[in-house]
Design a protein around this motif. Structure first.
Motif, PDB file in Angstrom:
ATOM      1  N   GLN A  39       0.834  -1.203   0.000  1.00  0.00           N
ATOM      2  CA  GLN A  39       0.000   0.000   0.000  1.00  0.00           C
ATOM      3  C   GLN A  39       0.870   1.256   0.000  1.00  0.00           C
ATOM      4  OE1 GLN A  39      -2.395  -1.074   3.499  1.00  0.00           O
ATOM      5  NE2 GLN A  39      -4.227  -0.765   2.244  1.00  0.00           N
ATOM      6  N   LEU A  40       1.914   1.247   0.795  1.00  0.00           N
ATOM      7  CA  LEU A  40       2.824   2.401   0.852  1.00  0.00           C
ATOM      8  C   LEU A  40       3.610   2.531  -0.445  1.00  0.00           C
ATOM      9  CD1 LEU A  40       4.234   2.209   4.490  1.00  0.00           C
ATOM     10  CD2 LEU A  40       2.473   3.743   3.604  1.00  0.00           C
ATOM     11  N   GLU A  41       4.133   1.429  -0.939  1.00  0.00           N
ATOM     12  CA  GLU A  41       4.956   1.465  -2.151  1.00  0.00           C
ATOM     13  C   GLU A  41       4.144   1.880  -3.371  1.00  0.00           C
ATOM     14  OE1 GLU A  41       6.634  -2.472  -2.131  1.00  0.00           O
ATOM     15  OE2 GLU A  41       8.295  -1.857  -0.813  1.00  0.00           O
ATOM     16  N   ASP A  42       2.878   1.474  -3.440  1.00  0.00           N
ATOM     17  CA  ASP A  42       2.038   1.791  -4.604  1.00  0.00           C
ATOM     18  C   ASP A  42       1.506   3.220  -4.602  1.00  0.00           C
ATOM     19  OD1 ASP A  42       2.450  -0.787  -5.470  1.00  0.00           O
ATOM     20  OD2 ASP A  42       0.473  -1.520  -4.860  1.00  0.00           O
ATOM     21  N   ALA A  43       1.520   3.863  -3.464  1.00  0.00           N
ATOM     22  CA  ALA A  43       0.981   5.224  -3.362  1.00  0.00           C
ATOM     23  C   ALA A  43       1.932   6.229  -4.010  1.00  0.00           C
ATOM     24  CB  ALA A  43       0.762   5.590  -1.901  1.00  0.00           C
ATOM     25  N   ASP A  44       1.356   7.142  -4.791  1.00  0.00           N
ATOM     26  CA  ASP A  44       2.135   8.237  -5.370  1.00  0.00           C
ATOM     27  C   ASP A  44       2.351   9.338  -4.332  1.00  0.00           C
ATOM     28  OD1 ASP A  44       2.284   7.188  -8.076  1.00  0.00           O
ATOM     29  OD2 ASP A  44       0.124   7.574  -8.149  1.00  0.00           O
ATOM     30  N   TYR A  45       1.356   9.495  -3.460  1.00  0.00           N
ATOM     31  CA  TYR A  45       1.480  10.467  -2.389  1.00  0.00           C
ATOM     32  C   TYR A  45       0.888   9.890  -1.108  1.00  0.00           C
ATOM     33  CZ  TYR A  45      -3.433  11.865  -3.128  1.00  0.00           C
ATOM     34  OH  TYR A  45      -4.802  11.887  -3.237  1.00  0.00           O
ATOM     35  N   ILE A  46       1.416  10.344   0.016  1.00  0.00           N
ATOM     36  CA  ILE A  46       0.972   9.853   1.311  1.00  0.00           C
ATOM     37  C   ILE A  46       0.633  11.050   2.196  1.00  0.00           C
ATOM     38  CG2 ILE A  46       1.591   8.529   3.378  1.00  0.00           C
ATOM     39  CD1 ILE A  46       3.573   6.956   1.591  1.00  0.00           C
ATOM     40  N   ILE A  47      -0.566  11.014   2.730  1.00  0.00           N
ATOM     41  CA  ILE A  47      -0.992  12.005   3.707  1.00  0.00           C
ATOM     42  C   ILE A  47      -0.883  11.322   5.062  1.00  0.00           C
ATOM     43  CG2 ILE A  47      -2.889  13.423   4.556  1.00  0.00           C
ATOM     44  CD1 ILE A  47      -4.028  13.317   1.660  1.00  0.00           C
ATOM     45  N   MET A  48      -0.197  11.967   5.968  1.00  0.00           N
ATOM     46  CA  MET A  48      -0.028  11.405   7.302  1.00  0.00           C
ATOM     47  C   MET A  48      -0.640  12.362   8.311  1.00  0.00           C
ATOM     48  SD  MET A  48       3.930  10.374   6.588  1.00  0.00           S
ATOM     49  CE  MET A  48       4.203  12.052   6.043  1.00  0.00           C
ATOM     50  N   GLY A  49      -1.270  11.809   9.321  1.00  0.00           N
ATOM     51  CA  GLY A  49      -1.873  12.622  10.363  1.00  0.00           C
ATOM     52  C   GLY A  49      -1.448  12.136  11.728  1.00  0.00           C
ATOM     53  N   THR A  50      -1.184  13.067  12.613  1.00  0.00           N
ATOM     54  CA  THR A  50      -0.748  12.704  13.953  1.00  0.00           C
ATOM     55  C   THR A  50      -1.216  13.719  14.975  1.00  0.00           C
ATOM     56  OG1 THR A  50       1.176  12.133  15.326  1.00  0.00           O
ATOM     57  CG2 THR A  50       1.485  13.894  13.719  1.00  0.00           C
ATOM     58  N   SER A  51      -1.539  13.215  16.144  1.00  0.00           N
ATOM     59  CA  SER A  51      -1.781  14.132  17.249  1.00  0.00           C
ATOM     60  C   SER A  51      -0.446  14.383  17.937  1.00  0.00           C
ATOM     61  CB  SER A  51      -2.810  13.550  18.228  1.00  0.00           C
ATOM     62  OG  SER A  51      -2.358  12.341  18.790  1.00  0.00           O
ATOM     63  N   ILE A  52      -0.410  15.437  18.709  1.00  0.00           N
ATOM     64  CA  ILE A  52       0.784  15.789  19.469  1.00  0.00           C
ATOM     65  C   ILE A  52       0.440  15.576  20.936  1.00  0.00           C
ATOM     66  CG2 ILE A  52       2.406  17.610  20.086  1.00  0.00           C
ATOM     67  CD1 ILE A  52       1.741  18.872  17.324  1.00  0.00           C
ATOM     68  N   TYR A  53       1.245  14.781  21.603  1.00  0.00           N
ATOM     69  CA  TYR A  53       1.013  14.452  23.001  1.00  0.00           C
ATOM     70  C   TYR A  53       2.270  14.773  23.793  1.00  0.00           C
ATOM     71  CZ  TYR A  53      -0.039  11.672  27.163  1.00  0.00           C
ATOM     72  OH  TYR A  53      -0.259  11.262  28.456  1.00  0.00           O
ATOM     73  N   ILE A  54       2.176  15.740  24.679  1.00  0.00           N
ATOM     74  CA  ILE A  54       3.304  16.215  25.487  1.00  0.00           C
ATOM     75  C   ILE A  54       4.513  16.492  24.592  1.00  0.00           C
ATOM     76  CG2 ILE A  54       4.668  15.868  27.573  1.00  0.00           C
ATOM     77  CD1 ILE A  54       2.618  13.838  28.511  1.00  0.00           C
ATOM     78  N   GLY A  55       4.276  17.212  23.508  1.00  0.00           N
ATOM     79  CA  GLY A  55       5.348  17.630  22.610  1.00  0.00           C
ATOM     80  C   GLY A  55       5.841  16.571  21.644  1.00  0.00           C
ATOM     81  N   LYS A  56       5.286  15.377  21.702  1.00  0.00           N
ATOM     82  CA  LYS A  56       5.735  14.297  20.827  1.00  0.00           C
ATOM     83  C   LYS A  56       4.634  13.887  19.865  1.00  0.00           C
ATOM     84  CE  LYS A  56       9.212  12.620  23.872  1.00  0.00           C
ATOM     85  NZ  LYS A  56       9.692  11.694  24.794  1.00  0.00           N
ATOM     86  N   LEU A  57       5.044  13.617  18.635  1.00  0.00           N
ATOM     87  CA  LEU A  57       4.097  13.161  17.631  1.00  0.00           C
ATOM     88  C   LEU A  57       3.765  11.697  17.878  1.00  0.00           C
ATOM     89  CD1 LEU A  57       5.621  14.621  14.335  1.00  0.00           C
ATOM     90  CD2 LEU A  57       4.243  15.756  16.062  1.00  0.00           C
ATOM     91  N   GLN A  67      10.828   5.504   6.953  1.00  0.00           N
ATOM     92  CA  GLN A  67      11.539   6.610   6.311  1.00  0.00           C
ATOM     93  C   GLN A  67      12.026   6.270   4.907  1.00  0.00           C
ATOM     94  OE1 GLN A  67      14.328   8.883   8.664  1.00  0.00           O
ATOM     95  NE2 GLN A  67      15.790   8.851   6.968  1.00  0.00           N
ATOM     96  N   GLU A  68      12.545   5.077   4.708  1.00  0.00           N
ATOM     97  CA  GLU A  68      13.093   4.680   3.405  1.00  0.00           C
ATOM     98  C   GLU A  68      12.054   4.766   2.290  1.00  0.00           C
ATOM     99  OE1 GLU A  68      14.856   0.599   1.732  1.00  0.00           O
ATOM    100  OE2 GLU A  68      15.926   1.380   3.496  1.00  0.00           O
ATOM    101  N   VAL A  69      10.833   4.351   2.569  1.00  0.00           N
ATOM    102  CA  VAL A  69       9.754   4.423   1.576  1.00  0.00           C
ATOM    103  C   VAL A  69       9.258   5.863   1.439  1.00  0.00           C
ATOM    104  CG1 VAL A  69       7.391   3.691   1.042  1.00  0.00           C
ATOM    105  CG2 VAL A  69       9.009   2.045   1.967  1.00  0.00           C
ATOM    106  N   LEU A  70       9.174   6.569   2.552  1.00  0.00           N
ATOM    107  CA  LEU A  70       8.575   7.908   2.560  1.00  0.00           C
ATOM    108  C   LEU A  70       9.379   8.939   1.774  1.00  0.00           C
ATOM    109  CD1 LEU A  70       7.415   8.099   6.283  1.00  0.00           C
ATOM    110  CD2 LEU A  70       6.025   7.609   4.258  1.00  0.00           C
ATOM    111  N   VAL A  71      10.701   8.877   1.832  1.00  0.00           N
ATOM    112  CA  VAL A  71      11.503   9.924   1.201  1.00  0.00           C
ATOM    113  C   VAL A  71      11.376   9.931  -0.316  1.00  0.00           C
ATOM    114  CG1 VAL A  71      13.150  10.141   3.098  1.00  0.00           C
ATOM    115  CG2 VAL A  71      13.621   8.531   1.238  1.00  0.00           C
ATOM    116  N   ASN A  72      10.794   8.907  -0.892  1.00  0.00           N
ATOM    117  CA  ASN A  72      10.604   8.845  -2.346  1.00  0.00           C
ATOM    118  C   ASN A  72       9.180   9.178  -2.761  1.00  0.00           C
ATOM    119  OD1 ASN A  72      13.299   7.985  -2.913  1.00  0.00           O
ATOM    120  ND2 ASN A  72      12.732   5.998  -2.075  1.00  0.00           N
ATOM    121  N   LYS A  73       8.392   9.726  -1.846  1.00  0.00           N
ATOM    122  CA  LYS A  73       6.978  10.034  -2.105  1.00  0.00           C
ATOM    123  C   LYS A  73       6.700  11.516  -1.918  1.00  0.00           C
ATOM    124  CE  LYS A  73       5.911   5.606  -2.298  1.00  0.00           C
ATOM    125  NZ  LYS A  73       5.422   4.969  -3.494  1.00  0.00           N
TER     126      LYS A  73
END
Length: 171
Positions: A39-57, A67-73
């Motif tokens: 699913q990650l490899e086939d996607a042309d673009y990836i939307i990611m969502g995260t809450s922030i909890y005590i300063g951490k995602l 990271q290896e898959v993400l940097v090419n998207k």
């Protein structure tokens, strides 16, 4: 263009934004960790969502693991927080403290307003929020312990516009 939404939150605001985005863009939205490698490899673009909890995602470990898959998207990341939009330095600090430079360089970031339903917090989260609120007063900051809900579809408009421009699609 194929897209996918990966999200991780704590109390529902991040999931709500992911659901709305999925409906608007007609793409799947999946809780982080439930996605497959294809699913990650086939996607042309990836939307990611995260809450922030005590300063951490909430998504920070997932980001490092993939990271290896993400940097090419084409990447879009929305961060959901109770931090007011006027506190840009603090919001930018969340990105710098939680996301490696490789991903920061190929990602568009969007801060979305969150919500607080104090009665739904775990006991430890209630305690941490009260302590954080008291400590922040000494720094001249305000952390709310009062319920609020600023989660709206309208908050997604700048991100939808950016996605449509980068993907050449009309939303």
């Amino acid at each position: 263009m194929k897209g996918i939404i990966i999200y991780k939150g704590k109390y529902g605001a991040t999931r709500q934004y992911a659901l709305w985005l999925g409906e608007m863009l007609h793409i799947p939205f999946i809780t982080a960790g439930d996605e497959t490698k294809p699913q990650l490899e086939d996607a042309d673009y990836i939307i990611m969502g995260t809450s922030i909890y005590i300063g951490k995602l909430q998504l920070r470990k997932w980001l490092k693991t993939h990271q290896e898959v993400l940097v090419n998207k084409r990447l879009f990341l929305f961060l959901v927080a109770g931090t007011p939009p006027s506190e840009q330095e603090k919001l930018q600090g969340y990105i710098e403290a939680n996301i490696g430079i490789e991903i920061r360089n190929c990602c568009s970031f969007f801060f979305l307003p969150g919500k607080l339903e104090f009665s739904k917090l775990s006991l430890i989260d209630k305690l941490l929020l009260k302590i954080g609120s008291r400590l922040s007063k000494s720094k001249g900051e305000v952390i709310s312990v009062t319920d609020y809900n600023n989660v709206t579809k309208e908050a997604l408009l700048p991100m939808l516009e950016a996605i449509s421009k980068k993907e050449g699609a009309v939303i």
